[in-house]
Design a protein around this motif. Sequence first.
Motif, PDB file in Angstrom:
ATOM      1  N   ALA A 202      65.751  33.577 -29.227  1.00 31.04           N
ATOM      2  CA  ALA A 202      66.563  33.294 -29.882  1.00 31.04           C
ATOM      3  C   ALA A 202      67.254  32.654 -30.185  1.00 31.04           C
ATOM      4  O   ALA A 202      68.960  32.843 -29.097  1.00 31.04           O
ATOM      5  CB  ALA A 202      66.750  34.503 -31.022  1.00 31.04           C
ATOM      6  N   PHE A 203      68.441  31.697 -31.066  1.00 30.89           N
ATOM      7  CA  PHE A 203      69.615  31.592 -30.874  1.00 30.89           C
ATOM      8  C   PHE A 203      70.034  30.894 -32.171  1.00 30.89           C
ATOM      9  O   PHE A 203      68.673  30.811 -33.391  1.00 30.89           O
ATOM     10  CB  PHE A 203      69.663  29.577 -30.540  1.00 30.89           C
ATOM     11  N   ARG A 204      71.045  30.818 -32.605  1.00 33.08           N
ATOM     12  CA  ARG A 204      71.540  30.741 -34.158  1.00 33.08           C
ATOM     13  C   ARG A 204      72.019  29.232 -34.466  1.00 33.08           C
ATOM     14  O   ARG A 204      72.456  28.343 -34.088  1.00 33.08           O
ATOM     15  CB  ARG A 204      73.274  31.563 -34.139  1.00 33.08           C
ATOM     16  N   LEU A 205      71.112  28.813 -35.360  1.00 34.75           N
ATOM     17  CA  LEU A 205      71.069  27.642 -35.852  1.00 34.75           C
ATOM     18  C   LEU A 205      72.403  27.312 -36.425  1.00 34.75           C
ATOM     19  O   LEU A 205      72.755  27.638 -38.015  1.00 34.75           O
ATOM     20  CB  LEU A 205      69.691  27.040 -36.547  1.00 34.75           C
ATOM     21  N   ILE A 206      73.947  26.862 -35.565  1.00 36.94           N
ATOM     22  CA  ILE A 206      74.348  26.021 -36.534  1.00 36.94           C
ATOM     23  C   ILE A 206      74.899  24.718 -36.026  1.00 36.94           C
ATOM     24  O   ILE A 206      74.989  24.106 -36.595  1.00 36.94           O
ATOM     25  CB  ILE A 206      75.840  27.190 -35.572  1.00 36.94           C
ATOM     26  N   ASN A 207      75.025  24.392 -34.878  1.00 36.38           N
ATOM     27  CA  ASN A 207      74.894  22.742 -34.612  1.00 36.38           C
ATOM     28  C   ASN A 207      73.459  22.739 -33.926  1.00 36.38           C
ATOM     29  O   ASN A 207      73.045  22.945 -32.652  1.00 36.38           O
ATOM     30  CB  ASN A 207      75.791  22.732 -33.089  1.00 36.38           C
ATOM     31  N   PRO A 208      72.462  21.708 -34.476  1.00 41.17           N
ATOM     32  CA  PRO A 208      71.198  21.509 -34.508  1.00 41.17           C
ATOM     33  C   PRO A 208      70.991  21.200 -32.817  1.00 41.17           C
ATOM     34  O   PRO A 208      69.462  20.772 -32.498  1.00 41.17           O
ATOM     35  CB  PRO A 208      70.263  21.122 -35.246  1.00 41.17           C
ATOM     36  N   LYS A 209      72.015  20.553 -32.013  1.00 39.68           N
ATOM     37  CA  LYS A 209      71.823  19.427 -30.824  1.00 39.68           C
ATOM     38  C   LYS A 209      72.944  20.571 -30.146  1.00 39.68           C
ATOM     39  O   LYS A 209      72.515  19.915 -29.022  1.00 39.68           O
ATOM     40  CB  LYS A 209      72.566  18.516 -31.258  1.00 39.68           C
TER      41      LYS A 209
END
Length: 221
Positions: A202-209
């Motif tokens: 899982a990752f936190r979607l703050i910077n989509p890149k």
Amino acid sequence: MVQSTAPTGSAPKAPAASRRGLILSIAAAAVVLAGIALDTKVVHIGSDADVRQQAFSPDGYGQTEFPRIRDAVTAKAGDAAEVAAAIAADKDAAIAKYGTPASTGAIMAVRVTGTAGEPKAGIYPLAAEGLPEGVAVRVQTGPAINGTDLRDAPGDIAFGKFKNQIEYQNAGAGINRAMKAEVLDKIDATNLTGKTVEVVGAFRLINPKNWLITPVEVSVK
């Protein structure tokens, strides 16, 4: 001489006032005991109330919660290329399909296979095929696992379930430690450079890149 006719050997009677005082004392004690009984809650060993009264154990909590978090992330995880394309096309739709809304950036579930590069502070960059240009994927392997992505991934571990903010944060740390013991301690996480690694996490979607994945599964090929 006049002799007293009072019978000999008789004990003197207690004054009526003393008897009334004794009765009042007993009555007052009964009232106090009744009040204590009404204000006392019986807690049965093993009941929900008994568990709440015990001291919070972050590691115990993590060991209990991690298996279902792993299963939830695995079930929702999409291929990295698909997730990246979905985010670029419609972020809200991508979150609905692959993620869980959170107060600070949605938590996205992803599956990625790539070649591990040189690590920095236990974080490996992954070179994965099919990702849009400019999307960087990294995976953290410890020794310290940071963030609360795993805690927030299922969407039902809310602050209101905990006594305070410290306990809430400690719950996330306990889940991370449980993951490390179950997943990362079973591989040589210090020697992944140049190897093909498959990660579900899982990752936190703050910077989509810029994805920093906290894994729930890791296999080295």
